[in-house]
Design a protein around this motif. Structure first.
Motif, PDB file in Angstrom:
ATOM      1  N   LEU A 202       0.835  -1.205   0.000  1.00  0.00           N
ATOM      2  CA  LEU A 202       0.000   0.000   0.000  1.00  0.00           C
ATOM      3  C   LEU A 202       0.868   1.252   0.000  1.00  0.00           C
ATOM      4  N   ALA A 203       1.933   1.251   0.798  1.00  0.00           N
ATOM      5  CA  ALA A 203       2.826   2.406   0.844  1.00  0.00           C
ATOM      6  C   ALA A 203       3.424   2.690  -0.531  1.00  0.00           C
ATOM      7  N   VAL A 204       3.781   1.634  -1.250  1.00  0.00           N
ATOM      8  CA  VAL A 204       4.323   1.811  -2.600  1.00  0.00           C
ATOM      9  C   VAL A 204       3.254   2.363  -3.541  1.00  0.00           C
ATOM     10  N   LEU A 205       2.027   1.854  -3.420  1.00  0.00           N
ATOM     11  CA  LEU A 205       0.946   2.293  -4.305  1.00  0.00           C
ATOM     12  C   LEU A 205       0.506   3.728  -4.021  1.00  0.00           C
TER      13      LEU A 205
ATOM     14  N   PHE B 293       5.290   8.072 -17.471  1.00  0.00           N
ATOM     15  CA  PHE B 293       5.063   9.335 -16.777  1.00  0.00           C
ATOM     16  C   PHE B 293       6.383   9.982 -16.385  1.00  0.00           C
ATOM     17  N   THR B 294       7.349   9.174 -15.947  1.00  0.00           N
ATOM     18  CA  THR B 294       8.654   9.707 -15.548  1.00  0.00           C
ATOM     19  C   THR B 294       9.377  10.322 -16.738  1.00  0.00           C
ATOM     20  N   VAL B 295       9.397   9.614 -17.859  1.00  0.00           N
ATOM     21  CA  VAL B 295      10.113  10.103 -19.048  1.00  0.00           C
ATOM     22  C   VAL B 295       9.480  11.391 -19.571  1.00  0.00           C
ATOM     23  N   ILE B 296       8.160  11.420 -19.665  1.00  0.00           N
ATOM     24  CA  ILE B 296       7.478  12.598 -20.199  1.00  0.00           C
ATOM     25  C   ILE B 296       7.596  13.785 -19.242  1.00  0.00           C
ATOM     26  N   SER B 297       7.616  13.526 -17.942  1.00  0.00           N
ATOM     27  CA  SER B 297       7.780  14.614 -16.974  1.00  0.00           C
ATOM     28  C   SER B 297       9.125  15.309 -17.174  1.00  0.00           C
ATOM     29  N   ILE B 298      10.150  14.539 -17.472  1.00  0.00           N
ATOM     30  CA  ILE B 298      11.465  15.132 -17.737  1.00  0.00           C
ATOM     31  C   ILE B 298      11.400  16.000 -18.991  1.00  0.00           C
ATOM     32  N   ALA B 299      10.689  15.525 -20.017  1.00  0.00           N
ATOM     33  CA  ALA B 299      10.527  16.324 -21.238  1.00  0.00           C
ATOM     34  C   ALA B 299       9.765  17.617 -20.956  1.00  0.00           C
ATOM     35  N   ALA B 300       8.753  17.554 -20.112  1.00  0.00           N
ATOM     36  CA  ALA B 300       7.990  18.755 -19.762  1.00  0.00           C
ATOM     37  C   ALA B 300       8.837  19.756 -19.001  1.00  0.00           C
ATOM     38  N   ALA B 301       9.743  19.266 -18.174  1.00  0.00           N
ATOM     39  CA  ALA B 301      10.573  20.149 -17.348  1.00  0.00           C
ATOM     40  C   ALA B 301      11.447  21.066 -18.189  1.00  0.00           C
TER      41      ALA B 301
ATOM     42  N   GLY C 205      10.511  24.397 -14.344  1.00  0.00           N
ATOM     43  CA  GLY C 205      10.566  23.018 -14.818  1.00  0.00           C
ATOM     44  C   GLY C 205      10.827  22.007 -13.714  1.00  0.00           C
ATOM     45  N   SER C 206      11.348  22.496 -12.584  1.00  0.00           N
ATOM     46  CA  SER C 206      11.662  21.579 -11.484  1.00  0.00           C
ATOM     47  C   SER C 206      10.417  20.922 -10.905  1.00  0.00           C
ATOM     48  N   VAL C 207       9.230  21.565 -11.043  1.00  0.00           N
ATOM     49  CA  VAL C 207       8.021  20.967 -10.470  1.00  0.00           C
ATOM     50  C   VAL C 207       7.664  19.666 -11.189  1.00  0.00           C
ATOM     51  N   PHE C 208       8.062  19.558 -12.455  1.00  0.00           N
ATOM     52  CA  PHE C 208       7.764  18.327 -13.193  1.00  0.00           C
ATOM     53  C   PHE C 208       8.756  17.210 -12.860  1.00  0.00           C
ATOM     54  N   LEU C 209       9.923  17.593 -12.387  1.00  0.00           N
ATOM     55  CA  LEU C 209      10.933  16.580 -12.045  1.00  0.00           C
ATOM     56  C   LEU C 209      10.603  15.856 -10.752  1.00  0.00           C
ATOM     57  N   LEU C 210       9.537  16.278 -10.050  1.00  0.00           N
ATOM     58  CA  LEU C 210       9.093  15.558  -8.855  1.00  0.00           C
ATOM     59  C   LEU C 210       8.755  14.104  -9.171  1.00  0.00           C
ATOM     60  N   ALA C 211       8.379  13.835 -10.415  1.00  0.00           N
ATOM     61  CA  ALA C 211       7.999  12.474 -10.791  1.00  0.00           C
ATOM     62  C   ALA C 211       9.153  11.496 -10.630  1.00  0.00           C
TER      63      ALA C 211
ATOM     64  N   VAL D 261      10.457   6.425  -9.306  1.00  0.00           N
ATOM     65  CA  VAL D 261      11.565   5.462  -9.383  1.00  0.00           C
ATOM     66  C   VAL D 261      11.472   4.423  -8.265  1.00  0.00           C
ATOM     67  N   PRO D 262      11.178   4.827  -6.997  1.00  0.00           N
ATOM     68  CA  PRO D 262      10.996   3.787  -5.961  1.00  0.00           C
ATOM     69  C   PRO D 262       9.855   2.824  -6.280  1.00  0.00           C
ATOM     70  N   LEU D 263       8.805   3.330  -6.914  1.00  0.00           N
ATOM     71  CA  LEU D 263       7.709   2.451  -7.316  1.00  0.00           C
ATOM     72  C   LEU D 263       8.205   1.400  -8.302  1.00  0.00           C
ATOM     73  N   LEU D 264       8.991   1.824  -9.286  1.00  0.00           N
ATOM     74  CA  LEU D 264       9.495   0.890 -10.290  1.00  0.00           C
ATOM     75  C   LEU D 264      10.420  -0.152  -9.664  1.00  0.00           C
ATOM     76  N   VAL D 265      11.107   0.214  -8.572  1.00  0.00           N
ATOM     77  CA  VAL D 265      12.030  -0.709  -7.922  1.00  0.00           C
ATOM     78  C   VAL D 265      11.295  -1.701  -7.028  1.00  0.00           C
ATOM     79  N   PHE D 266      10.346  -1.185  -6.203  1.00  0.00           N
ATOM     80  CA  PHE D 266       9.748  -2.017  -5.161  1.00  0.00           C
ATOM     81  C   PHE D 266       8.429  -2.680  -5.562  1.00  0.00           C
ATOM     82  N   ALA D 267       7.710  -2.135  -6.532  1.00  0.00           N
ATOM     83  CA  ALA D 267       6.425  -2.729  -6.902  1.00  0.00           C
ATOM     84  C   ALA D 267       6.550  -4.178  -7.361  1.00  0.00           C
TER      85      ALA D 267
END
Length: 507
Positions: free
Chosen positions: A22-25, A95-103, A175-181, A186-192
């Protein structure tokens, strides 16, 4: 060990690390909520850097929620078919990749396109989280607690957005607000893959491409029409868009009614408690996002606060949203759910009324009070309405009900900015007075948005710049008073509707 025993040990209720799962989700849930509020604080620097038109500024905010709302239900269906965890990981990566592009967007058009792609991958994330939670927590009491935590993640993310966003905007570029993703997903991709079990629907509905197209054909021209009619009046193209939206919406409903396995069971809306709860959920988010759209600009461009200072000013209201959401559930044991939801919507009306009569031109303390009252109302109405949405339908339709609840949330975010934001922009443009010696290009910029006028005034300097700035601020505040008055009427109507439609509901 028998095959039956092994299957039993693999059942979700025996998943020992379910609370860690649940914490990961919660990470994508909070990120989606953060994204809905943090962008409002980035609008002034985005206006200064990219120089978007008023319409482009609204699309930067709206396109994300528009795409997200239109694709939530079909993406939920896709998750049932290919696997919800798999879809969650796909959505997180995209979402992570596109957020970097938006930043690092070099133009307003680029940012709008990136926000649309973020909406696409966001629509992949949200249905998967709730579906996985329902699969992991089979025990009813644990599941209710987990869903309550999931719902509070939206409010928690909304509270986190202004603080983290304000800090980032004070020390880095917009642009830094989009880099929050990146640090959140990344922890989700590791632990999920380690903590979250895969789940699928054993008999999933088929992917219905025409229904997906019809959903988008309904919502996109509808929001465009609302935006344009508020700023430019009832033009021919606006009428055409609204006609297309109505036709596509009717066609979508008829298609769902005629299919043995509809993408969205529209018959759920024949239940007054269900449709009333969905409407209350939508209007609660509508009021929150619409309020934040103009308050964030007022605090920075009129009160002269830094983004982080503006974020701290809104903490009491966002905290009220979380507290109300977590504490309102016991009230339904003593009061009817209809009364609790209507009470929350009435608090929304009071918050808007303070803005209407006290006015944003008054003290910032009045603004804080208005947002605290509004936040308490949103937390109360949204929490109970979400609970009613799930309890108003049979258990086997809970998945469809969850997707509809999330769609209402995002639709409210779209319409909150589209309706109140468009009316505010129209009122501002009609009332701002630009000095006659301002060049044509700069004049157009100053008439579009308060951020544009502030930028033009800083370049003008002297008496002309001061005159433009005073006129722009006055025009903006008069527009806020108008939109707040509309908010009062709408929230009172919503409260009356809740009393009527939810009177027989049981939470």
């Amino acid at each position: 060990m028998s095959l039956t025993s092994r299957r039993k040990n693999l059942r979700p209720e025996h998943h020992e690390r379910r609370w860690a799962a649940l914490a990961v989700l919660m990470l994508p849930v909070m990120l989606i909520a953060v994204d809905n509020t943090v962008l409002s604080f980035a609008l002034p620097p985005i206006s200064s850097d990219l120089e978007p038109t008023g319409t482009q500024l609204l699309w930067i905010v709206d396109i994300y929620s528009l795409v997200l709302a239109g694709l939530l239900v079909p993406m939920g269906s896709l998750g049932d078919r290919i696997g919800r965890r798999r879809l969650l990981l796909i959505g997180s990566t995209g979402f992570t990749v596109i957020s970097i592009a938006a930043a690092f967007a070099p133009s307003a058009a680029w940012l709008i396109a990136a926000r649309a792609a973020m909406g696409l991958f966001g629509s992949v994330l949200m249905p998967a989280t709730l579906s996985l939670i329902r699969n992991i927590f089979v025990n009813p009491q644990e599941r209710r607690r987990a869903i309550a935590i999931w719902a509070s993640g939206f409010s928690g993310g909304a509270a986190l957005g202004p603080i983290v966003g304000g800090f980032l905007l004070e020390h880095f570029t917009w642009g830094s607000v989009f880099l929050l993703a990146v640090p959140m997903l990344v922890p989700l991709l590791v632990f999920a893959p380690m903590l979250v079990p895969e789940s699928k629907d054993p008999k999933p509905n088929r992917i219905d491409i025409p229904s997906i197209v019809l959903v988008m054909a309904t919502m996109t021209p509808l929001v465009y029409g609302i935006k344009t009619v508020a700023s430019d009046g009832l033009r021919v193209d606006v009428v055409a868009c609204l006609i297309v939206a109505v036709i596509a919406g009717i066609w979508f409903v008829r298609r769902q009614l005629g299919r043995p396995d509809p993408m969205l069971d529209v018959r759920l809306f024949t239940n007054p408690a269900f449709s009333g709860a969905v409407s209350a959920n939508l209007l609660s988010v509508f009021s929150l996002v619409g309020f934040l759209y103009f308050v964030s600009q007022h605090l920075q461009l009129i009160s002269g606060m830094t983004p982080m200072q503006a974020g701290f000013v809104l903490i009491p209201g966002l905290a009220a949203t979380i507290i109300a959401g977590l504490t309102v559930v016991p009230l339904v044991r003593r009061f009817k759910p209809s009364h609790v939801v209507a009470g929350g919507l009435t608090l929304n009306a009071i918050g808007f009324a303070i803005m209407t009569f006290a006015g944003p031109a008054g003290s910032d303390l009045g603004l804080i009070l208005a947002f605290v009252i509004l936040g308490a109302g949103i937390g109360s109405a949204e929490t109970i309405s979400n609970d009613l949405i799930l309890s108003a339908v049979p258990a086997h339709k809970a998945g469809a009900a969850s997707a509809i609840s999330e769609t209402a949330y995002e639709s409210g975010a779209v319409l909150g900015t589209a309706v109140l934001g468009s009316i505010l922009n129209a009122a501002y443009s009609a009332n701002v007075s630009v000095p006659s010696d301002v060049p044509a290009a700069a004049r157009s910029t100053a008439q579009e948005t308060l951020g544009g006028a502030t930028e033009v005034a800083s370049h003008l300097g002297g008496p002309a710049g001061a005159q433009l700035l005073e006129s722009a601020r006055s025009a903006f505040d008069s527009g806020v008073a108008l939109t707040s008055g509309i908010g009062v009427v709408l929230m009172i109507f919503a409260a009356v509707m809740a009393l009527r439609t939810l009177r027989d509901a049981e939470s």
